[in-house]
Structure formats: structure tokens, C-alpha cells
Design a protein around this motif. Structure first.
Motif, PDB file in Angstrom:
ATOM      1  N   LEU A   1     109.341 -46.601   6.805  1.00 41.48           N
ATOM      2  CA  LEU A   1     108.817 -46.467   8.160  1.00 41.48           C
ATOM      3  C   LEU A   1     109.269 -47.634   9.028  1.00 41.48           C
ATOM      4  N   THR A   2     109.142 -48.837   8.513  1.00 41.51           N
ATOM      5  CA  THR A   2     109.508 -50.021   9.291  1.00 41.51           C
ATOM      6  C   THR A   2     110.991 -50.024   9.631  1.00 41.51           C
ATOM      7  N   ALA A   3     111.813 -49.623   8.676  1.00 44.97           N
ATOM      8  CA  ALA A   3     113.256 -49.553   8.932  1.00 44.97           C
ATOM      9  C   ALA A   3     113.572 -48.494   9.986  1.00 44.97           C
ATOM     10  N   ASP A   4     112.930 -47.330   9.894  1.00 46.37           N
ATOM     11  CA  ASP A   4     113.150 -46.272  10.883  1.00 46.37           C
ATOM     12  C   ASP A   4     112.660 -46.716  12.265  1.00 46.37           C
ATOM     13  N   PHE A   5     111.549 -47.414  12.295  1.00 48.73           N
ATOM     14  CA  PHE A   5     111.010 -47.927  13.554  1.00 48.73           C
ATOM     15  C   PHE A   5     111.999 -48.890  14.205  1.00 48.73           C
ATOM     16  N   ARG A   6     112.551 -49.796  13.420  1.00 51.30           N
ATOM     17  CA  ARG A   6     113.528 -50.753  13.962  1.00 51.30           C
ATOM     18  C   ARG A   6     114.784 -50.039  14.442  1.00 51.30           C
ATOM     19  N   ARG A   7     115.261 -49.048  13.686  1.00 49.97           N
ATOM     20  CA  ARG A   7     116.452 -48.299  14.101  1.00 49.97           C
ATOM     21  C   ARG A   7     116.209 -47.502  15.377  1.00 49.97           C
ATOM     22  N   ALA A   8     114.942 -47.097  15.616  1.00 49.43           N
ATOM     23  CA  ALA A   8     114.596 -46.347  16.823  1.00 49.43           C
ATOM     24  C   ALA A   8     114.496 -47.239  18.052  1.00 49.43           C
ATOM     25  N   GLY A   9     114.565 -48.552  17.854  1.00 52.64           N
ATOM     26  CA  GLY A   9     114.468 -49.482  18.971  1.00 52.64           C
ATOM     27  C   GLY A   9     113.189 -50.287  19.002  1.00 52.64           C
ATOM     28  N   GLY A  10     112.338 -50.126  17.973  1.00 50.38           N
ATOM     29  CA  GLY A  10     111.131 -50.941  17.882  1.00 50.38           C
ATOM     30  C   GLY A  10     111.492 -52.398  17.658  1.00 50.38           C
ATOM     31  N   ARG A  11     110.707 -53.286  18.246  1.00 51.56           N
ATOM     32  CA  ARG A  11     111.075 -54.700  18.218  1.00 51.56           C
ATOM     33  C   ARG A  11     110.082 -55.607  17.507  1.00 51.56           C
TER      34      ARG A  11
ATOM     35  N   LEU B   1     112.114 -58.393  12.737  1.00 54.40           N
ATOM     36  CA  LEU B   1     111.263 -57.988  13.850  1.00 54.40           C
ATOM     37  C   LEU B   1     110.448 -59.172  14.359  1.00 54.40           C
ATOM     38  N   LEU B   2     109.996 -59.060  15.612  1.00 53.83           N
ATOM     39  CA  LEU B   2     109.060 -60.024  16.144  1.00 53.83           C
ATOM     40  C   LEU B   2     107.683 -59.762  15.537  1.00 53.83           C
ATOM     41  N   ALA B   3     106.834 -60.783  15.546  1.00 56.43           N
ATOM     42  CA  ALA B   3     105.508 -60.683  14.934  1.00 56.43           C
ATOM     43  C   ALA B   3     104.433 -60.597  16.011  1.00 56.43           C
ATOM     44  N   SER B   4     103.541 -59.614  15.865  1.00 58.48           N
ATOM     45  CA  SER B   4     102.419 -59.472  16.795  1.00 58.48           C
ATOM     46  C   SER B   4     101.106 -59.573  16.031  1.00 58.48           C
ATOM     47  N   GLN B   5     100.015 -59.604  16.781  1.00 57.85           N
ATOM     48  CA  GLN B   5      98.694 -59.740  16.182  1.00 57.85           C
ATOM     49  C   GLN B   5      97.647 -59.169  17.130  1.00 57.85           C
ATOM     50  N   GLY B   6      96.544 -58.686  16.571  1.00 63.72           N
ATOM     51  CA  GLY B   6      95.479 -58.148  17.411  1.00 63.72           C
ATOM     52  C   GLY B   6      94.298 -57.721  16.564  1.00 63.72           C
ATOM     53  N   SER B   7      93.122 -57.768  17.159  1.00 62.66           N
ATOM     54  CA  SER B   7      91.892 -57.475  16.417  1.00 62.66           C
ATOM     55  C   SER B   7      91.664 -55.982  16.211  1.00 62.66           C
ATOM     56  N   ASP B   8      92.252 -55.120  17.060  1.00 57.03           N
ATOM     57  CA  ASP B   8      91.938 -53.684  17.082  1.00 57.03           C
ATOM     58  C   ASP B   8      90.448 -53.481  17.311  1.00 57.03           C
TER      59      ASP B   8
END
Length: 292
Positions: free
Chosen positions: A211-221, A247-254
Motif C-alpha cells: 500500500l505504501t509503495a502504491d501510495f508513493r507511486r501515485a504521488g503521495g508524499r 516519504l515525509l513524516a506526519s503526525q496527528g491525534s485523530d
């Protein structure tokens, strides 16, 4: 458990208001975030930016920075996946048109949920769920609330276990666009696409890498490396994925509602050193030292 990368920053890039399935209005959400020391907040309601203007107005009074945000539902290999969009142009006409289509998708889903639950003989189920959502598109939590009120079940957890959870009649996923399309919407609006809470999809390690690889190939950053309810093992695995796909790293509480200490605004497991934070790449970068 707090998330600042230095003494002056507390960044939470994933939370919800009453504009989708959160319990607090955008104004109250921003106030709660400010009380807990959050300095930069992205309101990421599901498939809508309806609460963004109110959040920005409240943030101006609280001295808190609002990052434009949204959490978009999509499909990857027939599984529902969530992609957070950050720092996009909320006035972009193509993006707004895409959100209108997504809103229609959500209404189609709500009508399908109501139809599938019709055997429960709850009068005006869709209308009551819509009222529970404040007049917006109802989601499964709103249907759960109505089922409790109608005494079909005794609590929301039971509603999900019997009628709305995975594999149950009210679990409708068929109306979302594909992952690549949603990522393209965010990119076209000048934003950054982030793979949301990767460990919540209950994928095997191999499938999550795919999933992560497909996300990156789709343009996810970017990928959410640090979010609420994670173990240290989860964090370590997501750090590996982040580095593997560059990839860049994000964070959030949701954050959705007050109560659980493990899911509170501004309280997330500290992001490990050595990753490139997504907020360094905002149009107005956060926490990047000024050039000498």
C-alpha cells in the motif's frame, strides 16, 4: 507523550469536528487545542472542508495556526483507505468540484446504509441520522446513535457489533474513488497527500508495504508515523516504511471527542529523530531555521 519537536512547537495534523464525525464544533475544537498547547492544527474532517472557515476564525482569536486539511476516503484493492490532504488551496475550483462529487458519494452511501438497515423497522432512520449529524451527511456513528435511541441496541458499540461494523449490513464501502484519484485531487490543489493512520487498516506487514509503495507511486508524499493508540512497535514499523519509501513524516491525534486520554489533541508519541517532517514543506514552512 507530548509531540513538540522543540520547546515552541506542538503540531497536530489530524482531528475532526462536527463538520464530519467529531463531537466538538470547529470553534470548540480550536479552543481545546489551544488549551492543550497546540500551536499548529490541521482540521481534517471526512471529505469536507465545511468547518475550515470557522476554525480559522477561532484560531485567529486563540493565536493558533490553522493548516488547511481534509481526510478523504478512497479504495485500494477494494479496501477503504484514508488519505489526509494538508496545506492545499481550499479555493481551488477543481478540488471543490471533486469534494462535491465526494459529498454525493457520501449521500449515496448513507442512503444505502439506511436501506440495508430497513429490516430493523426504525421509522425515518435516514432523516433521524441526518439530524444527529447536524443536518450534514450521516455516517455510521450517527446511525448507531439512532439505533440506541430506538432501543434496537443498548449502546453504540453494540450497534457496530451487530449492524454497522466490518462485514455487517451497514458496512458500506462501495462509493469511494480509487487511491490514485484522491491523491491527484490533493496534488492538483497544491497540497500534500498523507497516508493516514496506516496501522488501523489491519493489513499484514507485506500488504502495508505494498500500500505504501502504491501510495508513493501515485504521488503521495507523506505518511502518518505518529498517531494516537500506537504501540512502540507500530511506531518503529512506520518509521521503517517512511524511510523505505522516502516519504515525509506526519503526525496527528485523530481526535474525535473528549474523554480518552490516549486520543487527545496535542498528545502523540514523539516522532523519532532522523525523519523529514511534513511541516517543513508547507507553503509557509513550520519550524525550519531561517537562513543565516
Amino acid at each position: 507523550m507530548t509531540i513538540p519537536q522543540d520547546l515552541d512547537l506542538c503540531i497536530d495534523l489530524h482531528c475532526h469536528s462536527t463538520a464530519s464525525d467529531g463531537a466538538l464544533s470547529p470553534t470548540d475544537l480550536v479552543s481545546r487545542a489551544a488549551e492543550r498547547g497546540v500551536t499548529h492544527l490541521a482540521l481534517t474532517d471526512h471529505d469536507t472542508i465545511a468547518g475550515l472557515a470557522e476554525a480559522r476564525s477561532a484560531a485567529a482569536e486563540q493565536g493558533l495556526e490553522i493548516i488547511s486539511g481534509i481526510e478523504l476516503s478512497c479504495l485500494w484493492k477494494s479496501r477503504t483507505i484514508h488519505v489526509v490532504g494538508l496545506d492545499f488551496d481550499s479555493e481551488n475550483p477543481v478540488f471543490q468540484q471533486a469534494l462535491e462529487q465526494q459529498n454525493e458519494n457520501r449521500w449515496a452511501r448513507a442512503r444505502m446504509i439506511a436501506d440495508r438497515l430497513s429490516k430493523l423497522k426504525v421509522p425515518d432512520l435516514l432523516e433521524r441520522a441526518t439530524a444527529a449529524s447536524g443536518g450534514d451527511v450521516p455516517g455510521r456513528p450517527h446511525f448507531a446513535k439512532v439505533l440506541v435511541e430506538a432501543e434496537i441496541v443498548s449502546n453504540p458499540a453494540q450497534a457496530f457489533k451487530r449492524h454497522l461494523g466490518a462485514g455487517k449490513p451497514g458496512d458500506v464501502k462501495a462509493y469511494w474513488p480509487e487511491l490514485s484519484e484522491v491523491v491527484q485531487w490533493i496534488n492538483d490543489a497544491g497540497g500534500i497527500a498523507v497516508l493516514a493512520h496506516p496501522r488501523k487498516y489491519q493489513l499484514t506487514a507485506t500488504k502495508l508495504r505494498d500500500l505504501t509503495a502504491d501510495f508513493r507511486r501515485a504521488g503521495g508524499r507523506a505518511i502518518e508515523v505518529s498517531t494516537s493508540g500506537q504501540s512502540s512497535g507500530d511506531l518503529g514499523f512506520l518509521v521503517e516504511l517512511c524511510r523505505r519509501e522516502q516519504l515525509l513524516a506526519s503526525q496527528g491525534s485523530d481526535f474525535h471527542f473528549p474523554g480518552p486520554a490516549w486520543c487527545e489533541l496535542g498528545r502523540i508519541m514523539k516522532m523519532p529523530d532522523g525523519l523529514e517532517p511534513v511541516w517543513h514543506y508547507f507553503k509557509t514552512p513550520v519550524g525550519v531555521p531561517a537562513p543565516v
